[in-house]
Design a protein around this motif. Structure first.
Motif, mmCIF file in Angstrom:
data_model
loop_
_atom_site.group_PDB
_atom_site.id
_atom_site.type_symbol
_atom_site.label_atom_id
_atom_site.label_comp_id
_atom_site.label_asym_id
_atom_site.label_seq_id
_atom_site.Cartn_x
_atom_site.Cartn_y
_atom_site.Cartn_z
ATOM 1 N N GLU A 1 -34.561 -24.392 -3.217
ATOM 2 C CA GLU A 1 -34.101 -23.452 -4.140
ATOM 3 C C GLU A 1 -32.765 -22.941 -3.908
ATOM 4 O O GLU A 1 -32.190 -22.698 -2.839
ATOM 5 N N LEU A 2 -31.936 -22.551 -5.070
ATOM 6 C CA LEU A 2 -30.484 -22.237 -4.699
ATOM 7 C C LEU A 2 -30.696 -20.790 -4.619
ATOM 8 O O LEU A 2 -31.177 -20.009 -5.066
ATOM 9 N N VAL A 3 -29.832 -20.427 -3.662
ATOM 10 C CA VAL A 3 -29.661 -19.194 -3.019
ATOM 11 C C VAL A 3 -28.451 -18.540 -3.454
ATOM 12 O O VAL A 3 -28.505 -17.312 -3.855
ATOM 13 N N ALA A 4 -27.275 -19.036 -3.314
ATOM 14 C CA ALA A 4 -25.852 -18.800 -3.616
ATOM 15 C C ALA A 4 -24.899 -19.619 -3.920
ATOM 16 O O ALA A 4 -25.122 -20.849 -3.388
ATOM 17 N N GLY A 5 -24.126 -19.503 -4.739
ATOM 18 C CA GLY A 5 -22.756 -20.407 -5.123
ATOM 19 C C GLY A 5 -21.646 -19.682 -5.335
ATOM 20 O O GLY A 5 -21.609 -18.819 -5.494
ATOM 21 N N SER B 1 -14.879 -23.037 -7.406
ATOM 22 C CA SER B 1 -13.921 -23.837 -6.595
ATOM 23 C C SER B 1 -12.667 -22.938 -6.069
ATOM 24 O O SER B 1 -12.058 -23.001 -4.951
ATOM 25 N N ASP B 2 -12.361 -21.646 -6.887
ATOM 26 C CA ASP B 2 -11.183 -20.824 -6.526
ATOM 27 C C ASP B 2 -11.667 -19.702 -5.886
ATOM 28 O O ASP B 2 -11.065 -18.779 -5.642
ATOM 29 N N GLY B 3 -13.002 -19.662 -5.986
ATOM 30 C CA GLY B 3 -13.571 -18.436 -5.057
ATOM 31 C C GLY B 3 -13.674 -17.365 -5.966
ATOM 32 O O GLY B 3 -13.977 -16.238 -5.571
ATOM 33 N N SER B 4 -13.206 -17.138 -7.238
ATOM 34 C CA SER B 4 -13.366 -16.085 -8.110
ATOM 35 C C SER B 4 -14.859 -15.688 -8.525
ATOM 36 O O SER B 4 -14.938 -14.235 -8.954
ATOM 37 N N ARG B 5 -15.580 -16.475 -8.673
ATOM 38 C CA ARG B 5 -17.067 -16.273 -9.006
ATOM 39 C C ARG B 5 -18.101 -16.705 -8.063
ATOM 40 O O ARG B 5 -17.726 -17.821 -7.720
ATOM 41 N N THR B 6 -19.060 -15.687 -8.152
ATOM 42 C CA THR B 6 -20.111 -16.009 -7.144
ATOM 43 C C THR B 6 -21.485 -15.911 -8.089
ATOM 44 O O THR B 6 -21.401 -15.397 -8.884
ATOM 45 N N TYR B 7 -22.346 -16.657 -7.453
ATOM 46 C CA TYR B 7 -23.938 -16.351 -7.838
ATOM 47 C C TYR B 7 -24.539 -16.182 -6.778
ATOM 48 O O TYR B 7 -24.646 -16.810 -5.721
ATOM 49 N N TYR B 8 -25.657 -15.568 -7.081
ATOM 50 C CA TYR B 8 -26.642 -15.157 -5.933
ATOM 51 C C TYR B 8 -28.023 -14.959 -6.860
ATOM 52 O O TYR B 8 -28.399 -14.563 -7.952
ATOM 53 N N ALA B 9 -29.084 -15.637 -6.295
ATOM 54 C CA ALA B 9 -30.235 -15.659 -6.539
ATOM 55 C C ALA B 9 -30.927 -14.239 -6.623
ATOM 56 O O ALA B 9 -30.569 -13.393 -5.733
ATOM 57 N N ASP B 10 -31.740 -13.674 -7.344
ATOM 58 C CA ASP B 10 -32.146 -12.528 -7.299
ATOM 59 C C ASP B 10 -32.666 -12.052 -6.233
ATOM 60 O O ASP B 10 -32.570 -10.773 -5.664
#
Length: 120
Positions: free
Chosen positions: A46-50, A53-62
């Motif tokens: 499962e995807l945890v975090a992303g 490429s420029d570091g400006s956006r992040t994603y986190y699983a709930d």
């Protein structure tokens, strides 16, 4: 040849922290989205975090929001995952990931993984 090498896993107690790192070689790191996945025993990956490429956006699983922080250092070609307030449910192998989008589809690169074990 693309290589992703994770480090930093270990055995910790409930509530403790770790810092996972992934060193990347063989491609232009600063062009790539970088992700952390995990796979617990007997479960799917499962995807945890992303991080973009420029570091400006992040994603986190709930299930990790507010506890995990992803960051990247393009000068060192590394992506890190600071994991805090660990719970036994976080026990898994954590994998570093990047990918290419080609005409034929998506091609994923994976590291060998680093084991995180959280005791209650």
């Amino acid at each position: 040849q693309v290589q992703l090498v994770e480090s930093g896993g270990g055995l910790v107690h409930n509530g403790e922290s770790l810092r996972l790192s992934c060193a990347a070689t063989g491609f232009t790191f600063s062009d790539k989205v970088m992700n952390w996945y995990r796979q617990a025993s007997g479960k799917g990956r499962e995807l945890v975090a992303g991080i973009s490429s420029d570091g400006s956006r992040t994603y986190y699983a709930d299930f990790v929001k507010g506890r995990f922080t992803i960051s990247r250092d393009d000068a060192k070609n590394t992506v890190s995952l600071q994991v805090t307030s660990l719970k036994p449910d976080d026990t898994a192998i954590y994998y570093c990931n990047s990918y290419l989008i080609q005409w034929s589809g998506r091609y994923d690169y994976w590291g060998q993984g680093t084991q995180v074990t959280v005791s209650s």
